[in-house]
Design a protein around this motif. Sequence first.
Motif, PDB file in Angstrom:
ATOM      1  N   ASN A  97       4.965  14.029  36.909  1.00 13.97           N
ATOM      2  CA  ASN A  97       6.151  14.882  36.739  1.00 13.97           C
ATOM      3  C   ASN A  97       6.097  15.663  35.422  1.00 13.97           C
ATOM      4  O   ASN A  97       6.475  16.842  35.385  1.00 13.97           O
ATOM      5  CB  ASN A  97       7.425  14.035  36.792  1.00 13.97           C
ATOM      6  CG  ASN A  97       7.672  13.459  38.169  1.00 13.97           C
ATOM      7  OD1 ASN A  97       7.364  14.086  39.172  1.00 13.97           O
ATOM      8  ND2 ASN A  97       8.215  12.258  38.230  1.00 13.97           N
ATOM      9  N   TYR A 107       2.971  18.365  35.830  1.00 13.35           N
ATOM     10  CA  TYR A 107       2.889  19.331  36.926  1.00 13.35           C
ATOM     11  C   TYR A 107       4.218  19.961  37.319  1.00 13.35           C
ATOM     12  O   TYR A 107       4.218  21.036  37.921  1.00 13.35           O
ATOM     13  CB  TYR A 107       2.241  18.671  38.154  1.00 13.35           C
ATOM     14  CG  TYR A 107       0.801  18.301  37.906  1.00 13.35           C
ATOM     15  CD1 TYR A 107      -0.162  19.287  37.757  1.00 13.35           C
ATOM     16  CD2 TYR A 107       0.402  16.975  37.778  1.00 13.35           C
ATOM     17  CE1 TYR A 107      -1.484  18.970  37.508  1.00 13.35           C
ATOM     18  CE2 TYR A 107      -0.912  16.643  37.523  1.00 13.35           C
ATOM     19  CZ  TYR A 107      -1.854  17.651  37.392  1.00 13.35           C
ATOM     20  OH  TYR A 107      -3.163  17.327  37.128  1.00 13.35           O
ATOM     21  N   LEU A 108       5.340  19.331  37.007  1.00 10.62           N
ATOM     22  CA  LEU A 108       6.619  19.976  37.336  1.00 10.62           C
ATOM     23  C   LEU A 108       6.875  21.248  36.522  1.00 10.62           C
ATOM     24  O   LEU A 108       7.386  22.232  37.075  1.00 10.62           O
ATOM     25  CB  LEU A 108       7.770  18.986  37.161  1.00 10.62           C
ATOM     26  CG  LEU A 108       7.951  17.956  38.283  1.00 10.62           C
ATOM     27  CD1 LEU A 108       9.196  17.117  38.038  1.00 10.62           C
ATOM     28  CD2 LEU A 108       8.032  18.641  39.646  1.00 10.62           C
ATOM     29  N   THR A 160       1.892  18.103  44.152  1.00  8.44           N
ATOM     30  CA  THR A 160       2.953  17.395  43.426  1.00  8.44           C
ATOM     31  C   THR A 160       3.889  16.680  44.391  1.00  8.44           C
ATOM     32  O   THR A 160       4.296  15.534  44.151  1.00  8.44           O
ATOM     33  CB  THR A 160       3.749  18.381  42.558  1.00  8.44           C
ATOM     34  OG1 THR A 160       2.850  19.050  41.671  1.00  8.44           O
ATOM     35  CG2 THR A 160       4.800  17.652  41.740  1.00  8.44           C
ATOM     36  N   SER A 194       3.398   8.089  37.945  1.00  8.17           N
ATOM     37  CA  SER A 194       4.429   8.973  38.493  1.00  8.17           C
ATOM     38  C   SER A 194       5.098   9.802  37.403  1.00  8.17           C
ATOM     39  O   SER A 194       5.345  10.999  37.569  1.00  8.17           O
ATOM     40  CB  SER A 194       5.476   8.136  39.239  1.00  8.17           C
ATOM     41  OG  SER A 194       6.477   8.959  39.788  1.00  8.17           O
ATOM     42  N   VAL A 195       5.380   9.167  36.263  1.00  8.58           N
ATOM     43  CA  VAL A 195       5.991   9.901  35.142  1.00  8.58           C
ATOM     44  C   VAL A 195       5.039  10.974  34.622  1.00  8.58           C
ATOM     45  O   VAL A 195       5.448  12.113  34.345  1.00  8.58           O
ATOM     46  CB  VAL A 195       6.372   8.920  34.016  1.00  8.58           C
ATOM     47  CG1 VAL A 195       6.807   9.680  32.769  1.00  8.58           C
ATOM     48  CG2 VAL A 195       7.492   7.989  34.479  1.00  8.58           C
ATOM     49  N   THR A 228       4.212  12.624  44.421  1.00  6.87           N
ATOM     50  CA  THR A 228       5.518  12.022  44.150  1.00  6.87           C
ATOM     51  C   THR A 228       5.965  11.146  45.309  1.00  6.87           C
ATOM     52  O   THR A 228       6.467  10.029  45.108  1.00  6.87           O
ATOM     53  CB  THR A 228       6.559  13.125  43.887  1.00  6.87           C
ATOM     54  OG1 THR A 228       6.105  13.952  42.797  1.00  6.87           O
ATOM     55  CG2 THR A 228       7.902  12.524  43.528  1.00  6.87           C
TER      56      THR A 228
END
Length: 269
Positions: A198, A201-202, A155, A194-195, A159
């Motif tokens: 996030n 995986y965040l 991640t 990118s969104v 990012t």
Amino acid sequence: MEVNYLVWYFLPTAVMVPPLGLPANALVIRLLLGKPGICSTSEIFFLNLALFDMLFCLFFLVEFVLFVCDPTMAASNFVVWGLNQAGGPLLLCLMGLDSYMAVCHPLVFLRLKDPKLRLSACSVVCVVGAVACCLVKFSAKLKWYVISGILCGATAIMTTCNILILRSLRQLGPGRKEVHPVKKRAFKTVLTASVLVNVHYLPPVGEYLLRQFGPSQFKPFSFLTCVAWIALSTASFVQPLCYLVRTGQLPKLRCDRGDGLKRPDPRET
């Protein structure tokens, strides 16, 4: 009682992911295999990702049915989670690095276009994914350290690569007053990726960190764990659908299907 609760934690994933993920990934695999020279492009990573996601959707459904028939803690350790928690993020990490080199260091990227490099990288990811699957089944304690390390590292790399790519795409070329339309489209594509990274995986990264370093009152298989699993598993059908939309294949399929319905049969005239 906790084992019976696990059925409800896994149920949203079992109901939502396989029906959407299996046809979407099968279509992506068919489209990519039809392209010439697929091993010499970055789409070899997406082909492997679609294979991983399709296997996850298929075997997760099988393991869930077996778990419902035999609800024990041993049966709740789904082997297929290793593909989703380790193989998928690593392939996305390779795709991010590949895109970063292509945009920010094009000369170096041209020297690294040997298909053997991409195939070797995919082979390494397959081995790591197989090891992660074994850890899920046979070493629960070590599994948390390995998978959390892979998720956190992948991640962070994805990012960082996306931020650097977006910054490079926003820069104006010499003598230009506005960004080139191709760069604008690429900017939107990378921003969307990118969104999605996030969103998917965040939550599991935060859940893993809380499990390892959070308060002792935090219990496994809580509501946060359920949300993290759902966020992670939905990537198996969101990513192929985004690929189909981005490449224009989904609208094309709709048009072809619609044209087929409207086209008259010559034998009826």
